[in-house]
Design a protein around this motif. Structure first.
Motif, PDB file in Angstrom:
ATOM      1  N   HIS A  31      37.330  15.364  -1.284  1.00 49.42           N
ATOM      2  CA  HIS A  31      38.678  15.677  -0.812  1.00 49.42           C
ATOM      3  C   HIS A  31      39.678  14.829  -1.589  1.00 49.42           C
ATOM      4  O   HIS A  31      39.476  13.626  -1.759  1.00 49.42           O
ATOM      5  N   ILE A  74      39.757  12.593   5.972  1.00 50.47           N
ATOM      6  CA  ILE A  74      39.477  13.867   6.623  1.00 50.47           C
ATOM      7  C   ILE A  74      39.015  13.631   8.062  1.00 50.47           C
ATOM      8  O   ILE A  74      38.654  12.502   8.432  1.00 50.47           O
ATOM      9  N   TRP A  75      39.026  14.695   8.876  1.00 50.22           N
ATOM     10  CA  TRP A  75      38.593  14.600  10.270  1.00 50.22           C
ATOM     11  C   TRP A  75      38.019  15.929  10.737  1.00 50.22           C
ATOM     12  O   TRP A  75      38.258  16.968  10.131  1.00 50.22           O
ATOM     13  N   ARG A  76      37.256  15.882  11.824  1.00 51.69           N
ATOM     14  CA  ARG A  76      36.802  17.063  12.554  1.00 51.69           C
ATOM     15  C   ARG A  76      36.364  16.606  13.942  1.00 51.69           C
ATOM     16  O   ARG A  76      36.202  15.413  14.196  1.00 51.69           O
ATOM     17  N   GLU A 112      32.217  22.951  12.824  1.00 51.72           N
ATOM     18  CA  GLU A 112      33.615  22.941  12.403  1.00 51.72           C
ATOM     19  C   GLU A 112      33.745  22.318  11.018  1.00 51.72           C
ATOM     20  O   GLU A 112      33.055  21.354  10.695  1.00 51.72           O
ATOM     21  N   TRP A 154      35.755  20.333   7.869  1.00 56.90           N
ATOM     22  CA  TRP A 154      36.593  19.142   7.784  1.00 56.90           C
ATOM     23  C   TRP A 154      38.035  19.555   7.532  1.00 56.90           C
ATOM     24  O   TRP A 154      38.312  20.502   6.807  1.00 56.90           O
ATOM     25  N   HIS A 155      38.976  18.803   8.106  1.00 58.13           N
ATOM     26  CA  HIS A 155      40.410  19.057   7.961  1.00 58.13           C
ATOM     27  C   HIS A 155      41.076  17.842   7.324  1.00 58.13           C
ATOM     28  O   HIS A 155      40.637  16.712   7.552  1.00 58.13           O
ATOM     29  N   THR A 208      46.834  17.283   9.186  1.00 58.95           N
ATOM     30  CA  THR A 208      46.856  18.310  10.228  1.00 58.95           C
ATOM     31  C   THR A 208      46.689  17.693  11.607  1.00 58.95           C
ATOM     32  O   THR A 208      47.277  18.165  12.571  1.00 58.95           O
ATOM     33  N   ARG A 211      49.723  17.822  14.401  1.00 63.40           N
ATOM     34  CA  ARG A 211      49.492  18.360  15.729  1.00 63.40           C
ATOM     35  C   ARG A 211      49.908  17.371  16.805  1.00 63.40           C
ATOM     36  O   ARG A 211      50.418  17.738  17.835  1.00 63.40           O
TER      37      ARG A 211
END
Length: 109
Positions: free
Chosen positions: A75, A80-82, A93, A95-96, A100, A104
């Motif tokens: 990345h 990153i997170w999930r 799910e 990774w975002h 984001t 949110r």
């Protein structure tokens, strides 16, 4: 205090993985955050600069898996997170980017 751990890579950098509570406006359930940095202190500073002020790493109880290390290294931001697998129904799910999650959390209700 967040559960998590770190892994030192052959080039001297580290990948830090933390399980954090999800911000209230972003939903429910914990999230797994991965940070790639030069050292552990810089990784935690990167998260604190994004507004996650009470982030500490004590011990190495849940280090990142090889798949997580690969995901964060590929990345461009290195953050990153999930959702934590096994807690939510979305165990697969993707990774975002961290922005984001922050976006949110900042969105008005």
């Amino acid at each position: 205090m967040a559960a998590g751990g770190f892994c030192k890579l052959p080039n001297g950098t580290v990948v830090v993985a933390l399980n954090l509570p999800r911000p209230l406006a972003a939903g429910s359930g914990p999230v797994r955050v991965l940070v790639h940095a030069h050292n552990r202190a810089r990784a935690l500073t990167r998260l604190r600069n994004l507004g996650l002020r009470a982030v500490y790493l004590r011990g190495n109880g849940q280090p990142p898996t090889p798949d997580e290390i690969t995901a964060v290294l590929h990345h461009p931001d290195g953050l990153i997170w999930r959702a934590v697998p096994g807690v939510d129904a979305l165990a697969s799910e993707l990774w975002h980017p961290i922005r984001t999650l922050i976006r949110r959390a900042a969105a008005p209700l």
